[in-house]
Design an enzyme around this catalytic site. Structure first.
Site, mmCIF file in Angstrom:
data_model
loop_
_atom_site.group_PDB
_atom_site.id
_atom_site.type_symbol
_atom_site.label_atom_id
_atom_site.label_comp_id
_atom_site.label_asym_id
_atom_site.label_seq_id
_atom_site.Cartn_x
_atom_site.Cartn_y
_atom_site.Cartn_z
ATOM 1 N N ARG A 61 11.469 -39.384 80.951
ATOM 2 C CA ARG A 61 10.170 -39.146 80.321
ATOM 3 C C ARG A 61 9.551 -40.482 79.958
ATOM 4 O O ARG A 61 10.267 -41.399 79.510
ATOM 5 C CB ARG A 61 10.312 -38.329 79.020
ATOM 6 C CG ARG A 61 10.938 -36.988 79.191
ATOM 7 C CD ARG A 61 10.135 -36.064 80.038
ATOM 8 N NE ARG A 61 8.805 -35.778 79.512
ATOM 9 C CZ ARG A 61 7.859 -35.154 80.212
ATOM 10 N NH1 ARG A 61 8.093 -34.773 81.462
ATOM 11 N NH2 ARG A 61 6.678 -34.910 79.686
ATOM 12 N N GLU A 65 25.759 -51.076 86.644
ATOM 13 C CA GLU A 65 24.992 -50.553 85.498
ATOM 14 C C GLU A 65 25.930 -50.257 84.332
ATOM 15 O O GLU A 65 25.665 -50.606 83.181
ATOM 16 C CB GLU A 65 24.250 -49.269 85.881
ATOM 17 C CG GLU A 65 23.124 -49.461 86.867
ATOM 18 C CD GLU A 65 22.346 -48.160 87.086
ATOM 19 O OE1 GLU A 65 22.150 -47.393 86.141
ATOM 20 O OE2 GLU A 65 21.944 -47.916 88.241
ATOM 21 N N HIS A 112 17.911 -50.022 84.344
ATOM 22 C CA HIS A 112 17.116 -49.709 85.532
ATOM 23 C C HIS A 112 17.838 -50.243 86.772
ATOM 24 O O HIS A 112 18.349 -51.365 86.755
ATOM 25 C CB HIS A 112 15.724 -50.348 85.408
ATOM 26 C CG HIS A 112 14.837 -50.042 86.585
ATOM 27 N ND1 HIS A 112 14.260 -48.814 86.773
ATOM 28 C CD2 HIS A 112 14.457 -50.811 87.629
ATOM 29 C CE1 HIS A 112 13.557 -48.824 87.900
ATOM 30 N NE2 HIS A 112 13.649 -50.028 88.439
ATOM 31 N N GLY A 122 24.270 -38.351 83.517
ATOM 32 C CA GLY A 122 24.827 -39.054 82.362
ATOM 33 C C GLY A 122 26.021 -39.948 82.637
ATOM 34 O O GLY A 122 26.882 -40.111 81.776
ATOM 35 N N LEU A 165 7.648 -42.613 77.436
ATOM 36 C CA LEU A 165 7.469 -42.536 75.981
ATOM 37 C C LEU A 165 6.091 -43.048 75.594
ATOM 38 O O LEU A 165 5.540 -43.940 76.249
ATOM 39 C CB LEU A 165 8.564 -43.348 75.299
ATOM 40 C CG LEU A 165 9.982 -42.776 75.516
ATOM 41 C CD1 LEU A 165 11.045 -43.826 75.242
ATOM 42 C CD2 LEU A 165 10.192 -41.526 74.668
ATOM 43 N N VAL A 173 5.997 -49.377 82.128
ATOM 44 C CA VAL A 173 7.188 -48.748 82.701
ATOM 45 C C VAL A 173 8.142 -49.822 83.252
ATOM 46 O O VAL A 173 7.727 -50.718 83.988
ATOM 47 C CB VAL A 173 6.792 -47.773 83.837
ATOM 48 C CG1 VAL A 173 8.035 -47.246 84.552
ATOM 49 C CG2 VAL A 173 5.983 -46.617 83.271
ATOM 50 N N ASP A 174 9.406 -49.740 82.843
ATOM 51 C CA ASP A 174 10.442 -50.674 83.287
ATOM 52 C C ASP A 174 10.061 -52.127 83.036
ATOM 53 O O ASP A 174 10.369 -53.023 83.823
ATOM 54 C CB ASP A 174 10.788 -50.441 84.772
ATOM 55 C CG ASP A 174 11.355 -49.048 84.990
ATOM 56 O OD1 ASP A 174 12.121 -48.582 84.142
ATOM 57 O OD2 ASP A 174 11.010 -48.418 86.003
HETATM 58 C C1 GRF Z 1 20.600 -44.753 86.717
HETATM 59 O O1 GRF Z 1 20.543 -45.283 88.000
HETATM 60 C C2 GRF Z 1 19.685 -45.504 85.782
HETATM 61 O O2 GRF Z 1 19.582 -46.858 86.073
HETATM 62 C C3 GRF Z 1 18.368 -44.827 86.031
HETATM 63 O O3 GRF Z 1 18.691 -43.467 86.187
HETATM 64 C C4 GRF Z 1 20.024 -43.338 86.660
HETATM 65 C C5 GRF Z 1 20.755 -42.475 85.682
HETATM 66 O O4 GRF Z 1 22.060 -42.190 86.094
HETATM 67 N N1 GRF Z 1 17.427 -45.128 84.968
HETATM 68 P P1 GRF Z 1 23.080 -41.519 85.105
HETATM 69 O O5 GRF Z 1 22.432 -40.218 84.615
HETATM 70 O O6 GRF Z 1 23.357 -42.460 83.988
HETATM 71 O O7 GRF Z 1 24.303 -41.229 85.918
#
Ligand code: GRF
Length: 202
Positions: free
Chosen positions: A91, A174, A109, A12, A93, A144-145
């Site tokens: 998961r 991110e 992503h 998270g 969806l 997906v993505d």
């Molecule tokens: C991140 O790299 C996100 O892009 C991917 O899963 C990872 C989650 O990391 N979908 P976090 O749980 O937010 O630290």
């Protein structure tokens, strides 16, 4: 105030970035609840520490994907959620869920989409030998993505990178672009037209 739910499965850190971002002054969105499909996900502690309602909807307790997604959908509707943010939610969806939340469901992503969809995107980037890697925030579509891209950030791939060092460099970005994207949506500045997203100036 835009009412957000964050869905996650693990540590998270993106959830944390959204918690921090939305709690800053004049941020036009608020996290109403944090939902995990994994009972001991560390993100649950982050949300609790921030005083945000947490829910665990454990996919193992449902007989089908449809029933699991129905429980998610009910939880979101009960709370009048405007925007669902997937943040490491592991998961897939159902089509019904994705269509019901079209343009109100976003994901982050760790690649410059459409390259390197799916799992281990950072290792995929290393294996392909690219010199630039990065991350993408996008509206979710059934693939997906896949889906219209709201924001991307690039980072260099260094000669001595492994998946961990590259992931860490990408993760910093991110956190930045996920929070920025949510803010733009909350400000009503994001318009989706077919495959493209346009950001209206202030
Ligand atoms: C991140 O790299 C996100 O892009 C991917 O899963 C990872 C989650 O990391 N979908 P976090 O749980 O937010 O630290």
């Amino acid at each position: 105030m835009l009412r957000i739910a964050v869905l996650f499965s693990g540590r998270g850190s993106n959830l944390q970035a959204l918690i921090d971002g939305t709690s800053s002054d004049n941020f036009p969105a608020t996290i109403i609840c944090a939902i995990s499909n994994v009972p001991d996900a560390y993100g649950l502690k982050r949300a609790r520490d921030a005083g945000i309602e947490t829910l665990t909807i454990n996919h193992r307790e449902f007989s089908s994907r449809e029933n699991f997604d129905k429980a998610l959908d009910d939880a979101l509707r009960d709370r009048n959620i405007d925007l669902v943010c997937l943040a490491g939610f592991m998961r897939i969806l159902t089509l019904g869920f994705v269509e019901a939340w079209q343009d109100r469901l976003i994901n982050v992503h760790p690649s410059l989409l459409p390259a390197f969809k799916g799992l281990d995107a950072q290792q995929q980037a290393l294996d392909a030998g690219v010199k630039l890697a990065g991350c993408t925030v996008h509206f979710v579509r059934p693939g997906v993505d896949d889906g219209p891209i709201i924001s991307q950030a690039a980072v260099p791939v260094l000669d001595d990178d492994d998946a961990d060092t590259l992931s860490a460099r990408i993760l910093v970005q991110e956190h930045v672009i996920y929070t920025q994207s949510v803010k733009l949506i909350a400000e009503g500045r994001v318009q989706v037209k077919a495959a493209r997203v346009f950001i209206n100036p202030n």
